[in-house]
Design an enzyme around this catalytic site. Structure first.
Site, PDB file in Angstrom:
ATOM      1  N   HIS A  61      -7.938   1.559  -1.081  1.00  0.00           N
ATOM      2  CA  HIS A  61      -8.275   0.136  -1.223  1.00  0.00           C
ATOM      3  C   HIS A  61      -7.791  -0.627  -0.012  1.00  0.00           C
ATOM      4  O   HIS A  61      -7.056  -0.088   0.826  1.00  0.00           O
ATOM      5  CB  HIS A  61      -7.701  -0.430  -2.531  1.00  0.00           C
ATOM      6  N   HIS A  63      -5.719  -3.191   0.536  1.00  0.00           N
ATOM      7  CA  HIS A  63      -4.440  -3.844   0.758  1.00  0.00           C
ATOM      8  C   HIS A  63      -3.838  -3.175   1.997  1.00  0.00           C
ATOM      9  O   HIS A  63      -3.906  -1.952   2.147  1.00  0.00           O
ATOM     10  CB  HIS A  63      -3.511  -3.692  -0.453  1.00  0.00           C
ATOM     11  N   ASP A  65      -1.040  -2.223   3.153  1.00  0.00           N
ATOM     12  CA  ASP A  65      -0.099  -1.107   3.166  1.00  0.00           C
ATOM     13  C   ASP A  65      -0.793   0.237   2.918  1.00  0.00           C
ATOM     14  O   ASP A  65      -0.136   1.280   2.912  1.00  0.00           O
ATOM     15  CB  ASP A  65       1.045  -1.337   2.162  1.00  0.00           C
ATOM     16  N   HIS A 140      -6.717  -2.338 -10.271  1.00  0.00           N
ATOM     17  CA  HIS A 140      -5.757  -3.023  -9.417  1.00  0.00           C
ATOM     18  C   HIS A 140      -6.255  -4.439  -9.149  1.00  0.00           C
ATOM     19  O   HIS A 140      -7.320  -4.813  -9.636  1.00  0.00           O
ATOM     20  CB  HIS A 140      -5.584  -2.207  -8.130  1.00  0.00           C
ATOM     21  N   ASP A 210      -3.010   2.720  -6.214  1.00  0.00           N
ATOM     22  CA  ASP A 210      -2.315   1.627  -6.903  1.00  0.00           C
ATOM     23  C   ASP A 210      -3.072   1.332  -8.189  1.00  0.00           C
ATOM     24  O   ASP A 210      -4.293   1.217  -8.185  1.00  0.00           O
ATOM     25  CB  ASP A 210      -2.290   0.368  -6.035  1.00  0.00           C
ATOM     26  N   HIS A 268       5.255   4.813  -3.916  1.00  0.00           N
ATOM     27  CA  HIS A 268       4.933   3.389  -3.799  1.00  0.00           C
ATOM     28  C   HIS A 268       6.077   2.541  -4.364  1.00  0.00           C
ATOM     29  O   HIS A 268       5.885   1.571  -5.086  1.00  0.00           O
ATOM     30  CB  HIS A 268       3.611   3.068  -4.537  1.00  0.00           C
TER      31      HIS A 268
END
Lengths: 301, 301
Positions: A61, A63, A65, A140, A210, A268
């Protein structure tokens, strides 16, 4: 046999010398890179992952990080004169971001970059003859995807002595592995079970990226040999985890138990945790065969 | 007094634990960040640069080794709950890249991000009362900019005893510092030179980013206290350097000499050089007061 090397196990903000998410899955002569947070190319060098073996990269995804290190890796491949094609499996929007960054740098890659936008739903996205990769949606804050890596095995394994005894030609071996009977030159049929035995199922590795605690995911990786599940928070922060669409230690253990996987690794980790032992204890209380996804450690499947 | 901390001194590919370009210029209570290659936020933490003091970031050009770490830093500021405005001075095209990356992450910054696109030519881009920053074009493969940081000083310094003796009100001090005479209440004029002395000129730091050898740049930073000039290659690779719009050790020394700067630091070292002593020797042969821009070292100006 898979080897899974954790390259980054921290959540958003780098801390305690832990890095944002990235994993290298080694299988046969290939390295499948899963997510690519900032600094992944440095981690790859540190842990001696062979860059030239990376031909497929999977991004869960958008994001930061999980992908801010990708453009750096792609650029370094370019500077190092890579010519082999690179396949990138990612949310569709990433293509424009990468293209813009290459355009402003007047960077024309010396190798083909094939972009495969994630489909919706549960689908196979790669079958290279050695491995099958399935994508599935997780829950998420933004669109997010998990991956199942499945060692590709023929249903049947050849009995060497038998094929030699009956003079089965080598060109027919693959069809034997798929379960066909063999009709010899003299017209006699040799049933498959004389020439083969049932193969062991291929190994499976599931990466759930996530996600909020969501037992409906279990159907995508039931019985997998190894499951990676995020544990951003410990159990006391279950409410906060849910608000942020993340999971806790206990929840990760519950997913592993429900899905009947053989082994669980967690990661994570929130930057609020300097020591990680307590996270492992909480997870193990629910699912015993759990381990911390420590950076640099390779888990053999 | 400036303090210049080198956070990254390597050219494009990270190697030998050297990082892509970033520098932190500390002055008064502010940190001015210059370029922001991948991993800069980690280097900032490692060298204990106070993030909360970073309010102005300057990006020289859009080759990745000078800005791939910016989006990570901006995102981390956000996660840490920053509210103070952040000013970003960069090539115009960067704005769209950042905006796209924030959009796909549904990331709304909790602080104002003010984007200042570099103007063309030699211009002042910041005057915050303490420091003046000038931008000037360098000659690189793509549009590239250097910066001159100039401590802001009034031309005259007040003689405390004199202003007290003649009862000059404090509200008039700033005008005295600018050179005005003072007309007292009784109508008598006190000429400025009775109340002030000439001030020492403000310190100057020049950052020339990536550039081919170009003595025409010298006019932008003549007599500067400190010059950073790139030395991607040693002198034997002068031809290669020119082809790639980079400079050599000897050329950096020549620029320092021509511009009559007081001190030179070199950086942006090619990954072909593991040891850097020879680069320093070559530079010092031309300009004695030269140093390697070693990561973590703070140069006091």
């Amino acid at each position: 046999m898979f080897g899974l090397t954790v390259l980054g196990n921290n959540s958003a903000i780098p801390a305690f010398d832990r890095h944002p998410t990235a994993q290298a899955l080694t299988f046969a002569d290939q390295v499948y890179l899963i997510d690519c947070g900032e600094g992944t190319q440095t981690q790859i060098a540190k842990y001696k992952i062979r860059r030239s073996r990376i031909n497929h990269i999977f991004i869960s995804h958008l994001h930061g990080d999980h992908y801010f290190g990708l453009i750096g890796l792609i650029s370094s491949f370019s500077l190092m004169g890579r010519t082999a094609p690179l396949h990138l499996y990612a949310p569709a929007e990433l293509q424009q971001i990468l293209q813009l960054q290459m355009d402003v740098a007047s960077n024309i890659l010396p190798y083909p970059l094939h972009f495969h936008a994630h489909p919706t739903g549960h689908q196979i996205i790669l079958d290279d003859g050695k491995i099958e990769v399935f994508v599935f949606p997780t829950k998420h804050r933004i669109k997010c995807y998990g991956f199942l890596f499945k060692e590709r095995k023929w249903p049947r394994q050849i009995i060497k002595e038998a094929v030699l005894k009956y003079n089965v030609p080598a060109v027919f071996y693959q069809r034997l592995q798929q379960g066909e009977d063999y009709v010899a030159k003299d017209g006699k049929t040799l049933v498959n079970s004389i020439l083969t035995t049932a193969n062991k199922p291929g190994k499976e590795y599931a990466y759930t990226a996530d996600t909020i605690f969501d037992p409906s995911l279990c159907k995508y990786f039931e019985g997998a040999d190894l499951l990676y599940h995020e544990t951003t928070y410990m159990n006391d922060l279950e409410k906060k985890a849910a608000e942020r669409f993340h999971s806790t230690t206990k929840q990760a253990g519950e997913i592993a138990k429900t899905a009947k996987v053989k082994r669980l690794i967690i990661g994570h980790f929130s930057s609020k945790y300097e020591m990680l032992d307590d996270l492992l204890d909480e997870t193990r209380a629910v699912f015993k065969n759990s381990d911390l996804g420590i950076e640099g450690v390779t888990f053999i499947i």
